[in-house]
Design a protein around this motif. Structure first.
Motif, PDB file in Angstrom:
ATOM      1  N   GLU A   1      -0.903  21.242  27.584  1.00 20.78           N
ATOM      2  CA  GLU A   1      -1.662  22.386  27.056  1.00 20.78           C
ATOM      3  C   GLU A   1      -3.106  22.297  27.546  1.00 20.78           C
ATOM      4  N   LEU A   2      -3.803  23.396  27.373  1.00 22.03           N
ATOM      5  CA  LEU A   2      -5.223  23.412  27.743  1.00 22.03           C
ATOM      6  C   LEU A   2      -5.980  22.578  26.716  1.00 22.03           C
ATOM      7  N   ALA A   3      -6.796  21.641  27.197  1.00 25.15           N
ATOM      8  CA  ALA A   3      -7.575  20.830  26.250  1.00 25.15           C
ATOM      9  C   ALA A   3      -8.836  21.569  25.841  1.00 25.15           C
ATOM     10  N   GLU A   4      -9.244  22.547  26.685  1.00 24.62           N
ATOM     11  CA  GLU A   4     -10.399  23.389  26.328  1.00 24.62           C
ATOM     12  C   GLU A   4     -10.061  24.841  26.690  1.00 24.62           C
ATOM     13  N   GLU A   5     -10.716  25.763  26.047  1.00 26.14           N
ATOM     14  CA  GLU A   5     -10.522  27.184  26.322  1.00 26.14           C
ATOM     15  C   GLU A   5     -10.797  27.416  27.813  1.00 26.14           C
ATOM     16  N   ASP A   6      -9.929  28.190  28.476  1.00 26.81           N
ATOM     17  CA  ASP A   6     -10.135  28.459  29.900  1.00 26.81           C
ATOM     18  C   ASP A   6     -11.074  29.653  30.046  1.00 26.81           C
ATOM     19  N   ASP A   7     -12.358  29.362  30.404  1.00 27.86           N
ATOM     20  CA  ASP A   7     -13.288  30.506  30.492  1.00 27.86           C
ATOM     21  C   ASP A   7     -13.438  31.006  31.927  1.00 27.86           C
ATOM     22  N   CYS A   8     -12.565  30.524  32.785  1.00 26.23           N
ATOM     23  CA  CYS A   8     -12.557  30.999  34.185  1.00 26.23           C
ATOM     24  C   CYS A   8     -13.880  30.764  34.894  1.00 26.23           C
ATOM     25  N   SER A   9     -14.731  29.924  34.301  1.00 28.32           N
ATOM     26  CA  SER A   9     -16.059  29.779  34.943  1.00 28.32           C
ATOM     27  C   SER A   9     -15.957  28.938  36.213  1.00 28.32           C
ATOM     28  N   ASN A  10     -14.981  28.016  36.249  1.00 32.40           N
ATOM     29  CA  ASN A  10     -14.845  27.291  37.522  1.00 32.40           C
ATOM     30  C   ASN A  10     -13.375  26.981  37.766  1.00 32.40           C
TER      31      ASN A  10
END
Lengths: 27, 97
Positions: free
Chosen positions: B9-18
Motif C-alpha cells: 500500500e501507499l505509505a504516504e498520500e500520493d500527491d504526484c509531486s514527484n
C-alpha cells in the motif's frame, strides 16, 4: 523508535517496522 | 492481499509531486509464500516510477534477507500490481492527482 529498523541495500533504504495491529486484523 | 499473499500500500498520500512513491509491503497470508520471511513486519521503501522496476526492488529485498529467493517473483508481482494503476492514472491526468 526501537521497533523500527533501517536496512540499506544497493542505495535503497528499507524501513522495517511492526505491521499495525489494525492491518493484521483485516487479514 | 492479491494471490501473492503480500499486501502493498501507499505509505504516504500520493500527491504526484514527484516520481517517487512511499510504499509499504507486508505478508498478509504466510501460507502463500514458499521461503522464510519476516512475519508481522512491514517494509517501507521508496519506489521511483521512472527509474525503478518491481523486479529490482524484489531482488534487493531478497538480498537484504527479508524474503527467500523463491518468493522474489511474488514480491515483484505485488509491487507491480500496486504501482501500475498509479502509473496509468498519472499518464491520464498529468496535471496531478
Amino acid at each position: 523508535s526501537s521497533l523500527t529498523q533501517v536496512v540499506h541495500s544497493a542505495g535503497r533504504r528499507f524501513i522495517v517496522s511492526p505491521v499495525p495491529e489494525s492491518r493484521l486484523r483485516e487479514s | 492481499a492479491e494471490d501473492t499473499g503480500l499486501r502493498v500500500e501507499l505509505a504516504e498520500e500520493d500527491d504526484c509531486s514527484n516520481s517517487s512513491l512511499a510504499l509499504r509491503l507486508w505478508v498478509e497470508d504466510p501460507k502463500k509464500l514458499k521461503g522464510k520471511h519476516k512475519d508481522n513486519e512491514a517494509i517501507e521503501f521508496s519506489f521511483n516510477l521512472e527509474t525503478d522496476t518491481p523486479e529490482e526492488v524484489a531482488y534487493e529485498m531478497v538480498k537484504s534477507g527479508f524474503f527467500h529467493e523463491s518468493d522474489s517473483k511474488a514480491v515483484a508481482k505485488s509491487i507491480r500490481d500496486r504501482v501500475t494503476p498509479i502509473k496509468k492514472t498519472r499518464e491520464k491526468k498529468p496535471a496531478g492527482c
